[in-house]
Design a protein around this motif. Structure first.
Motif, PDB file in Angstrom:
ATOM      1  N   PHE A 174       1.470   8.450 -13.465  1.00  0.00           N
ATOM      2  CA  PHE A 174       1.061   8.881 -12.127  1.00  0.00           C
ATOM      3  C   PHE A 174      -0.352   8.406 -11.818  1.00  0.00           C
ATOM      4  N   ARG A 175      -1.272   8.619 -12.763  1.00  0.00           N
ATOM      5  CA  ARG A 175      -2.661   8.208 -12.536  1.00  0.00           C
ATOM      6  C   ARG A 175      -2.776   6.693 -12.366  1.00  0.00           C
ATOM      7  N   ALA A 176      -1.986   5.963 -13.131  1.00  0.00           N
ATOM      8  CA  ALA A 176      -2.018   4.503 -13.020  1.00  0.00           C
ATOM      9  C   ALA A 176      -1.419   4.020 -11.700  1.00  0.00           C
ATOM     10  N   MET A 177      -0.537   4.826 -11.100  1.00  0.00           N
ATOM     11  CA  MET A 177       0.123   4.424  -9.861  1.00  0.00           C
ATOM     12  C   MET A 177      -0.716   4.708  -8.625  1.00  0.00           C
ATOM     13  N   VAL A 178      -1.704   5.582  -8.715  1.00  0.00           N
ATOM     14  CA  VAL A 178      -2.494   5.925  -7.535  1.00  0.00           C
ATOM     15  C   VAL A 178      -3.128   4.685  -6.889  1.00  0.00           C
ATOM     16  N   PRO A 179      -3.761   3.768  -7.653  1.00  0.00           N
ATOM     17  CA  PRO A 179      -4.303   2.560  -6.999  1.00  0.00           C
ATOM     18  C   PRO A 179      -3.229   1.688  -6.345  1.00  0.00           C
ATOM     19  N   VAL A 180      -2.021   1.712  -6.888  1.00  0.00           N
ATOM     20  CA  VAL A 180      -0.914   0.962  -6.285  1.00  0.00           C
ATOM     21  C   VAL A 180      -0.602   1.532  -4.907  1.00  0.00           C
ATOM     22  N   TRP A 181      -0.451   2.834  -4.850  1.00  0.00           N
ATOM     23  CA  TRP A 181      -0.137   3.494  -3.574  1.00  0.00           C
ATOM     24  C   TRP A 181      -1.262   3.297  -2.567  1.00  0.00           C
ATOM     25  N   VAL A 182      -2.510   3.333  -3.044  1.00  0.00           N
ATOM     26  CA  VAL A 182      -3.657   3.157  -2.145  1.00  0.00           C
ATOM     27  C   VAL A 182      -3.628   1.777  -1.517  1.00  0.00           C
ATOM     28  N   GLN A 183      -3.355   0.745  -2.307  1.00  0.00           N
ATOM     29  CA  GLN A 183      -3.313  -0.607  -1.758  1.00  0.00           C
ATOM     30  C   GLN A 183      -2.171  -0.771  -0.753  1.00  0.00           C
ATOM     31  N   LEU A 184      -1.024  -0.184  -1.046  1.00  0.00           N
ATOM     32  CA  LEU A 184       0.092  -0.255  -0.104  1.00  0.00           C
ATOM     33  C   LEU A 184      -0.235   0.489   1.186  1.00  0.00           C
ATOM     34  N   TRP A 185      -0.917   1.632   1.062  1.00  0.00           N
ATOM     35  CA  TRP A 185      -1.321   2.399   2.247  1.00  0.00           C
ATOM     36  C   TRP A 185      -2.298   1.594   3.090  1.00  0.00           C
ATOM     37  N   LYS A 186      -3.294   0.985   2.468  1.00  0.00           N
ATOM     38  CA  LYS A 186      -4.275   0.193   3.202  1.00  0.00           C
ATOM     39  C   LYS A 186      -3.620  -0.998   3.891  1.00  0.00           C
ATOM     40  N   ARG A 187      -2.631  -1.575   3.254  1.00  0.00           N
ATOM     41  CA  ARG A 187      -1.940  -2.713   3.884  1.00  0.00           C
ATOM     42  C   ARG A 187      -1.206  -2.270   5.145  1.00  0.00           C
ATOM     43  N   GLU A 188      -0.579  -1.094   5.080  1.00  0.00           N
ATOM     44  CA  GLU A 188       0.167  -0.588   6.231  1.00  0.00           C
ATOM     45  C   GLU A 188      -0.752  -0.137   7.356  1.00  0.00           C
ATOM     46  N   LYS A 189      -1.844   0.550   7.016  1.00  0.00           N
ATOM     47  CA  LYS A 189      -2.678   1.192   8.023  1.00  0.00           C
ATOM     48  C   LYS A 189      -3.865   0.349   8.480  1.00  0.00           C
ATOM     49  N   ARG A 190      -4.411  -0.480   7.593  1.00  0.00           N
ATOM     50  CA  ARG A 190      -5.662  -1.168   7.912  1.00  0.00           C
ATOM     51  C   ARG A 190      -5.590  -2.676   7.751  1.00  0.00           C
ATOM     52  N   ASN A 191      -4.412  -3.166   7.414  1.00  0.00           N
ATOM     53  CA  ASN A 191      -4.252  -4.599   7.176  1.00  0.00           C
ATOM     54  C   ASN A 191      -5.219  -5.095   6.101  1.00  0.00           C
ATOM     55  N   GLU A 192      -5.456  -4.245   5.099  1.00  0.00           N
ATOM     56  CA  GLU A 192      -6.293  -4.593   3.951  1.00  0.00           C
ATOM     57  C   GLU A 192      -5.427  -4.528   2.697  1.00  0.00           C
ATOM     58  N   PHE A 193      -5.631  -5.476   1.781  1.00  0.00           N
ATOM     59  CA  PHE A 193      -4.803  -5.465   0.576  1.00  0.00           C
ATOM     60  C   PHE A 193      -5.469  -6.283  -0.513  1.00  0.00           C
ATOM     61  N   ASP A 194      -5.725  -5.641  -1.649  1.00  0.00           N
ATOM     62  CA  ASP A 194      -6.281  -6.315  -2.816  1.00  0.00           C
ATOM     63  C   ASP A 194      -5.122  -6.633  -3.751  1.00  0.00           C
ATOM     64  N   GLY A 195      -4.597  -7.847  -3.634  1.00  0.00           N
ATOM     65  CA  GLY A 195      -3.425  -8.226  -4.411  1.00  0.00           C
ATOM     66  C   GLY A 195      -3.654  -8.197  -5.907  1.00  0.00           C
ATOM     67  N   ASP A 196      -4.834  -8.617  -6.344  1.00  0.00           N
ATOM     68  CA  ASP A 196      -5.130  -8.625  -7.776  1.00  0.00           C
ATOM     69  C   ASP A 196      -5.139  -7.210  -8.340  1.00  0.00           C
ATOM     70  N   LEU A 197      -5.780  -6.275  -7.622  1.00  0.00           N
ATOM     71  CA  LEU A 197      -5.815  -4.893  -8.079  1.00  0.00           C
ATOM     72  C   LEU A 197      -4.419  -4.286  -8.074  1.00  0.00           C
ATOM     73  N   TYR A 198      -3.656  -4.597  -7.037  1.00  0.00           N
ATOM     74  CA  TYR A 198      -2.285  -4.083  -6.957  1.00  0.00           C
ATOM     75  C   TYR A 198      -1.462  -4.549  -8.157  1.00  0.00           C
ATOM     76  N   ARG A 199      -1.470  -5.859  -8.433  1.00  0.00           N
ATOM     77  CA  ARG A 199      -0.672  -6.390  -9.533  1.00  0.00           C
ATOM     78  C   ARG A 199      -1.143  -5.844 -10.884  1.00  0.00           C
ATOM     79  N   LYS A 200      -2.446  -5.742 -11.070  1.00  0.00           N
ATOM     80  CA  LYS A 200      -2.984  -5.190 -12.307  1.00  0.00           C
ATOM     81  C   LYS A 200      -2.553  -3.745 -12.494  1.00  0.00           C
ATOM     82  N   SER A 201      -2.600  -2.966 -11.421  1.00  0.00           N
ATOM     83  CA  SER A 201      -2.247  -1.552 -11.509  1.00  0.00           C
ATOM     84  C   SER A 201      -0.762  -1.357 -11.751  1.00  0.00           C
ATOM     85  N   VAL A 202       0.073  -2.125 -11.074  1.00  0.00           N
ATOM     86  CA  VAL A 202       1.517  -2.041 -11.312  1.00  0.00           C
ATOM     87  C   VAL A 202       1.832  -2.425 -12.750  1.00  0.00           C
TER      88      VAL A 202
END
Length: 223
Positions: A174-202
């Motif tokens: 769960f703790r490891a997934m929080v940054p994943v969810w945050v990046q997906l949320w930012k992509r949906e709401k703010r058109n921001e997305f850190d692909g490297d952080l997302y892939r590392k966290s997943v």
């Protein structure tokens, strides 16, 4: 105890600043001023869970549900719950302590046993029709059985929708997934997305998931 969907939503909204650092966590998934942010958080948590199990190359666990059918005079087929993946026999009439058992040999065998399709009375067996996915009974109930309610348990696709729904993994994942969810949320709401952080966290979450799964649930060598 596994973390809940509500806890996941709170973690996401804290990380993105919708809930301020000293703000009170949400106690439900309803908020007139933040409803869209909440809805997007629920959406991306479910999407992230799908991404996690895809990255880990292991099947996502099924959810579980309960449904009922109510016998009607002369009716042999009954619709089952939407989203049903697997029906868990038997169905139980809790009031009268009666059961509907899976027909040996399945649907086709049941049809062959009653070629005229005219058997009536209290049904004892059932099978799922491969044509329409409905539950077909071995007999058409008569008036004496009209209204009897049978309860069944079933597997369904795992989708978190209620605040108390729990994630299908331990807290470390769960703790490891929080940054994943945050990046997906930012992509949906703010058109921001850190692909490297997302892939590392997943990747981290998938590794942790596989490490803590029971040995008989994950065995890449097949032995």
């Amino acid at each position: 105890m596994a973390k809940t969907l509500l806890e996941g939503v709170n973690e996401v909204l804290k990380r993105v600043g919708v809930i301020s650092g000293d703000g009170s966590p949400m106690t439900s998934l309803t908020s007139s001023s933040r409803q869209n942010s909440v809805d997007v958080a629920v959406q991306v948590i479910n999407e992230g869970i799908d991404d996690l199990y895809a990255a880990a190359t292991v099947p996502k666990p099924n959810g579980q549900g309960e449904g009922t059918i109510t016998l009607a005079t002369g009716d042999r087929d009954y619709a089952l719950a939407s989203g049903l993946i697997r029906l868990r026999f038997p169905l139980i009439d809790k009031t009268n302590s009666q059961f509907l058992i899976q027909y040996p040999g399945g649907y086709n065998a049941m049809l062959l046993a009653d070629l005229e399709q005219d058997d009536t009375g209290l049904p004892h067996y059932a099978a799922i029709s491969p044509v329409d996915g409905e539950l077909y009974l071995d007999r058409a109930p008569d008036a004496a059985d009209n209204g009897k309610v049978y309860t069944y348990q079933y597997d369904k696709e795992l989708v978190l929708t209620l605040a108390a729904d729990t994630v299908p993994f331990k807290d470390v994942v769960f703790r490891a997934m929080v940054p994943v969810w945050v990046q997906l949320w930012k992509r949906e709401k703010r058109n921001e997305f850190d692909g490297d952080l997302y892939r590392k966290s997943v990747g981290l979450a998938a590794t942790l998931l596989m490490q803590i799964m029971p040995r008989d649930s994950y065995n890449p060598r097949g032995c």
